[in-house]
Design an enzyme around this catalytic site. Structure first.
Site, PDB file in Angstrom:
ATOM      1  N   ASP A 136      -0.705  13.824  14.166  1.00 17.62           N
ATOM      2  CA  ASP A 136      -0.452  13.947  12.723  1.00 17.62           C
ATOM      3  C   ASP A 136      -1.770  13.834  11.956  1.00 17.62           C
ATOM      4  O   ASP A 136      -1.876  13.098  10.984  1.00 17.62           O
ATOM      5  CB  ASP A 136       0.532  12.872  12.265  1.00 17.62           C
ATOM      6  CG  ASP A 136       1.140  13.201  10.897  1.00 17.62           C
ATOM      7  OD1 ASP A 136       1.064  14.368  10.467  1.00 17.62           O
ATOM      8  OD2 ASP A 136       1.676  12.279  10.249  1.00 17.62           O
ATOM      9  N   LYS A 173       1.238  -3.139   8.977  1.00 24.19           N
ATOM     10  CA  LYS A 173       2.406  -2.253   8.944  1.00 24.19           C
ATOM     11  C   LYS A 173       3.587  -2.986   9.548  1.00 24.19           C
ATOM     12  O   LYS A 173       3.515  -3.505  10.665  1.00 24.19           O
ATOM     13  CB  LYS A 173       2.149  -0.961   9.706  1.00 24.19           C
ATOM     14  CG  LYS A 173       3.446  -0.182   9.998  1.00 24.19           C
ATOM     15  CD  LYS A 173       3.202   1.267  10.333  1.00 24.19           C
ATOM     16  CE  LYS A 173       3.060   2.085   9.078  1.00 24.19           C
ATOM     17  NZ  LYS A 173       3.067   3.536   9.337  1.00 24.19           N
ATOM     18  N   GLY A 207       7.747   2.665   8.354  1.00 20.16           N
ATOM     19  CA  GLY A 207       7.883   1.336   7.771  1.00 20.16           C
ATOM     20  C   GLY A 207       7.027   1.175   6.530  1.00 20.16           C
ATOM     21  O   GLY A 207       6.533   2.143   5.961  1.00 20.16           O
ATOM     22  N   GLY A 238       7.885   7.079   7.057  1.00 13.30           N
ATOM     23  CA  GLY A 238       8.986   7.213   7.996  1.00 13.30           C
ATOM     24  C   GLY A 238       9.078   6.079   8.988  1.00 13.30           C
ATOM     25  O   GLY A 238      10.127   5.860   9.589  1.00 13.30           O
ATOM     26  N   LEU A 259       0.816  -1.208   0.000  1.00 10.78           N
ATOM     27  CA  LEU A 259       0.000   0.000   0.000  1.00 10.78           C
ATOM     28  C   LEU A 259       0.851   1.260   0.000  1.00 10.78           C
ATOM     29  O   LEU A 259       0.459   2.280  -0.553  1.00 10.78           O
ATOM     30  CB  LEU A 259      -0.921   0.018   1.221  1.00 10.78           C
ATOM     31  CG  LEU A 259      -2.093  -0.971   1.214  1.00 10.78           C
ATOM     32  CD1 LEU A 259      -2.789  -0.962   2.563  1.00 10.78           C
ATOM     33  CD2 LEU A 259      -3.072  -0.618   0.114  1.00 10.78           C
ATOM     34  N   GLY A 260       1.992   1.211   0.653  1.00 20.42           N
ATOM     35  CA  GLY A 260       2.830   2.398   0.714  1.00 20.42           C
ATOM     36  C   GLY A 260       3.950   2.213   1.719  1.00 20.42           C
ATOM     37  O   GLY A 260       4.122   1.149   2.312  1.00 20.42           O
TER      38      GLY A 260
END
Length: 602
Positions: free
Chosen positions: A146, A46, A30, A28, A24-25
């Site tokens: 965030d 993740k 992982g 910073g 998926l992406g």
């Protein structure tokens, strides 16, 4: 689902009991994978970076934050499904939300969204959902830290906040093992004043970010400007200036402004926000909260999810850890296989869309595929502002070099560089060529292009620039025989101390007319000094930009003449300081002018 990418040879095929489907992406912290459990549930996993896993401070806080995140529930967020914080490489699994991010839908200054700004009814539902999500997150002692458009996913029955509870784990590394001035956590355009000034971050910080997210969702623009105008300029506006909400609908503007109060104590709590917005209709009979085009897109996400095969690859490992299987990545399905599978989609898609927020709508702690830095090739430790003196063949040159490095990928502009000499200032944009040197050692290699030259025509590109980690938290820069050891610059070192701000004046040496300086509050890289000289030959005006504010002094670049008069010439780079008697002292680094003193006018 737009960001699905195939697995590579570097990716594991299993994490715990979850079979990986695609990537998926990455960010910073992982990599993030789409995966399925043995029971067929689609999840997001993740996998923490190995270098972070080696830091005991990170691991301790990651363990605590995941435990707290498991307790977060409610309609607008959901519990973490699984995790192994003790594995050699820790991981966490959550349900997957088959919906686009707010940033995908609205777009940005550099990329059109799939829809654009949301209508007022949708904004109110978005605000209510975000308020309720923060109420649940804060209720277990977490602060999101965030909250940004790429951490808000849109589902059929409302928004879902993701990536909560993880930023503080990264903060542990920044505090304990990478201590350095100016390290801030968050996305510049969506930070709170407390974050940009390095103060303690409390729940009220998240409320400020809600205001920024809502203003963005209403207009398609960040209320304090976009990073293209300079990260420090955005951070300065967040801390000191009022937001741009002129285009926000009247019905929600006051609520957004309350959230964006500079004083954390003046902001409403999530509970107060939810009460102001009132309960929103829910259930199957409730009217859609999003425009019809977006509802249709949610159905497309569900179809894509059904269309994702579980690749072959043996049985899951018996131990909850990662395992890379020797078999190659599976080939894509043949057209015939796709046709056979698609025969069931009209009926199945309806069921999945209806259940999108029941069986699959739980937070993905990593952010969506379109997260601001999810696909960044730049390691987080490089991001920030750096400055240092330049050497040539080991000999000091008297020049200074500054880099502002942001997240991005190979082929994108990821850095702005300023070279300051006694008589010139050059600014360049740096495009990322590679994240390794030619010998394979980790480093950033940049191809630069001059974007500003003072004086005009003075500057030229130096060819390829290399930046790599040095000792004691520094970066080492090299280009065309020049080198510099760069130190991180704190945000406070990029703005003008209040004592300098104001108007200062001195008489001309011949006793006729005067020289007047006006110093303004501004971030590094912006105009900070305006000069007006009135003499026998007429009136001359000029301006100069701030390079640095450190050690109680301002370093200002060479001036640019705005209105010329006979005998009016640009001045060289100069250093301003405050004398004990309250006067302003200006020393020129070139040999064109003698030091000067100025008295305050106002």
């Amino acid at each position: 689902m737009d960001g699905l990418r195939g697995l590579t040879a570097d990716d594991p095929q299993w994490i715990g009991d979850y079979r990986l489907l695609s990537r998926l992406g990455s960010g910073g912290m992982g990599r993030v994978y789409l995966a399925r459990s043995e029971g067929g549930r689609t999840v997001a996993v993740k996998l923490v970076k190995a270098e972070l896993a080696a830091e005991e401070e990170f691991r301790d806080r990651f363990r605590a934050e995941v435990a707290a995140a498991r307790r977060v529930g409610g309609r607008w967020t959901a519990p973490v499904l699984d995790a192994d914080t003790e594995a050699a490489v820790p991981w966490v699994a959550t349900g997957y939300i088959a919906g686009p991010t707010l940033s995908e839908v609205v777009g940005s200054y550099s990329r059109a969204g799939s829809y654009g700004p949301l209508p007022e009814d949708s904004l109110r539902r978005l605000a209510y959902g975000l308020s309720c999500a923060l109420r649940d997150i804060h209720g277990v002692g977490l602060v999101h830290r965030d909250l940004k458009p790429s951490n808000v996913l849109l589902t059929i029955d409302g928004p879902r906040v993701i990536d909560f509870g993880i930023a503080r784990a990264l903060d542990a590394v920044g505090e304990q093992t990478q201590t350095r001035a100016g390290t801030v956590l968050g996305s510049p355009s969506f930070m709170s004043p407390e974050q940009v000034t390095g103060q303690r971050v409390a729940p009220a910080s998240d409320v400020f970010c809600v205001g920024s997210v809502l203003a963005y969702a209403a207009t398609g623009r960040q209320p304090f400007g976009n990073p293209a105008s300079g990260v420090h300029a955005v951070m300065f506006k967040i801390a000191q200036e009022e937001p741009d909400v002129a285009a926000v609908p009247d019905g929600i503007r006051a609520l957004i402004l309350d959230c964006l109060a500079k004083d954390p104590a003046a902001r409403p709590t999530p509970e107060e926000l939810a009460e102001r917005l009132g309960p929103v209709p829910g259930g199957p009979s409730a009217p859609p909260w999003l425009p019809a085009e977006l509802i249709a897109r949610l159905g497309q996400h569900a179809v894509l999810l059904l269309d994702t095969d579980t690749p072959p690859g043996g049985q899951p490992p018996t131990v909850l850890t990662t395992k890379t299987l020797p078999s190659p990545a599976p080939p894509p399905p043949t057209p015939a296989e796709r046709r056979r599978r698609r025969r069931w989609l009209p009926l199945a898609a309806t069921a999945v869309v209806a259940a999108a927020t029941a069986a699959a709508a739980v937070p993905l702690l990593s952010g969506g595929a379109d997260a601001d830095d999810s696909a960044s090739d730049i390691p987080a430790r490089y991001v920030g502002t750096w400055s240092g003196p330049v050497l040539r063949d080991g000999t000091p040159t008297g020049q200074q070099r500054r880099f502002v490095i942001t997240h991005g990928t190979v082929g994108e502009v990821v850095a702005n560089s300023t070279s300051l000499g006694a008589t010139y200032e050059c600014r360049s944009d740096g495009k990322l060529v590679s994240v390794t040197r030619h010998d394979g050692h980790p480093a950033l290699r940049l191809d630069t292009k001059v974007v500003r030259s003072v004086p005009a025509g003075r500057c030229s590109a130096l060819g390829e620039h290399t930046l790599e980690e040095g000792g004691a938290g520094t970066l080492t820069w090299a280009a065309a025989g020049r080198t510099a050891t760069l130190h991180r610059v704190a945000p406070a070192d990029a703005t003008v101390p209040a004592g300098f701000v104001g108007t200062w004046r001195r008489p001309n040496d011949d006793g006729y007319g005067s020289q007047q300086l006006t110093v303004e509050q501004a971030p590094a890289g912006s105009t900070v000094l305006s000069t007006v000289v009135v003499g026998r030959a007429g009136r001359c005006t000029a301006h100069a930009d701030l390079y640095a504010a450190e050690g109680g002094k301002l370093t200002v670049g060479p001036s640019v003449v705005d209105r010329a008069a006979p005998g009016c010439t640009p001045s060289s780079t100069s250093v301003l300081s405050l004398a004990a008697d309250g006067t302003l002292h200006r020393e020129f680094l070139g040999d064109d002018k003698q030091p000067r003193g100025y008295s305050r006018v106002k």
